[in-house]
Design an enzyme around this catalytic site. Sequence first.
Site, PDB file in Angstrom:
ATOM      1  N   GLU A  76       0.759   3.540   1.431  1.00 32.40           N
ATOM      2  CA  GLU A  76       1.311   4.806   2.279  1.00 32.40           C
ATOM      3  C   GLU A  76       1.618   4.262   3.735  1.00 32.40           C
ATOM      4  O   GLU A  76       2.619   4.217   4.550  1.00 32.40           O
ATOM      5  CB  GLU A  76       0.130   4.832   3.698  1.00 32.40           C
ATOM      6  N   CYS A 134      -6.599   1.505   5.565  1.00 35.37           N
ATOM      7  CA  CYS A 134      -7.062   0.582   6.096  1.00 35.37           C
ATOM      8  C   CYS A 134      -6.479  -0.064   7.276  1.00 35.37           C
ATOM      9  O   CYS A 134      -5.800   1.299   7.954  1.00 35.37           O
ATOM     10  CB  CYS A 134      -7.169  -0.914   4.811  1.00 35.37           C
ATOM     11  N   CYS A 142      -2.337  -0.107   7.204  1.00 33.73           N
ATOM     12  CA  CYS A 142      -1.601   1.018   7.434  1.00 33.73           C
ATOM     13  C   CYS A 142      -2.349   2.147   8.359  1.00 33.73           C
ATOM     14  O   CYS A 142      -1.338   3.028   8.719  1.00 33.73           O
ATOM     15  CB  CYS A 142      -1.927   1.855   6.654  1.00 33.73           C
ATOM     16  N   HIS A 175       1.058  -1.136   0.376  1.00 28.11           N
ATOM     17  CA  HIS A 175      -0.215   0.038   0.672  1.00 28.11           C
ATOM     18  C   HIS A 175       0.867   1.586  -0.280  1.00 28.11           C
ATOM     19  O   HIS A 175       1.686   1.732   0.763  1.00 28.11           O
ATOM     20  CB  HIS A 175      -1.014   0.159   1.579  1.00 28.11           C
TER      21      HIS A 175
END
Length: 173
Positions: free
Chosen positions: A77, A105, A108, A75
């Site tokens: 981030e 999410c 993260c 992801h």
Amino acid sequence: MNEHRAPEEQRLLDEQYMGLALEEARAAGAMGEVPIGAVVVHEPIDRGTRRPLAEPRVIARAHNRRETDRDPAGHAEFLAMKEAARVLDAWRLADCTVYVTLEPCIMCAGLMHQSRVARCVYGAPDQKAGAVGTLYDIHADGRLNHQFQATAGVREGECVELLQEFFRARRKK
């Protein structure tokens, strides 16, 4: 957010940094990845006075790479925070703000909690997996040993449109 900065000045900075995250998101889309981008901004703060010790600076940028790297943790981030930790040579990102085009999410947001980020700024809410205000409030959960500030909706229209465009084009194929 620096409490010594005027709200309008902070809003303008947030929009500027989200623009960099949008650039990363476009790069992801061009690679066939879901267009999500992130940047990490470091602004060291004096713990006593809460005043900045230096100007804010971007220390990491990333975009989604799940498909490219075949990595479930790819992801935007997550990758940006890992790079920020490498740049700072520390796992604590206490003086950092993470800017991301889509609400983080659970994974993260959990990493933001674990790395002690000061703040998360995101563009589009995530109705299916958002963990910083939509489905969960990991950033503000008092049962955890760290909470961080969250600002939602920065350049939301652009972030939403980028995602909608990407999925519209995929459905046409």
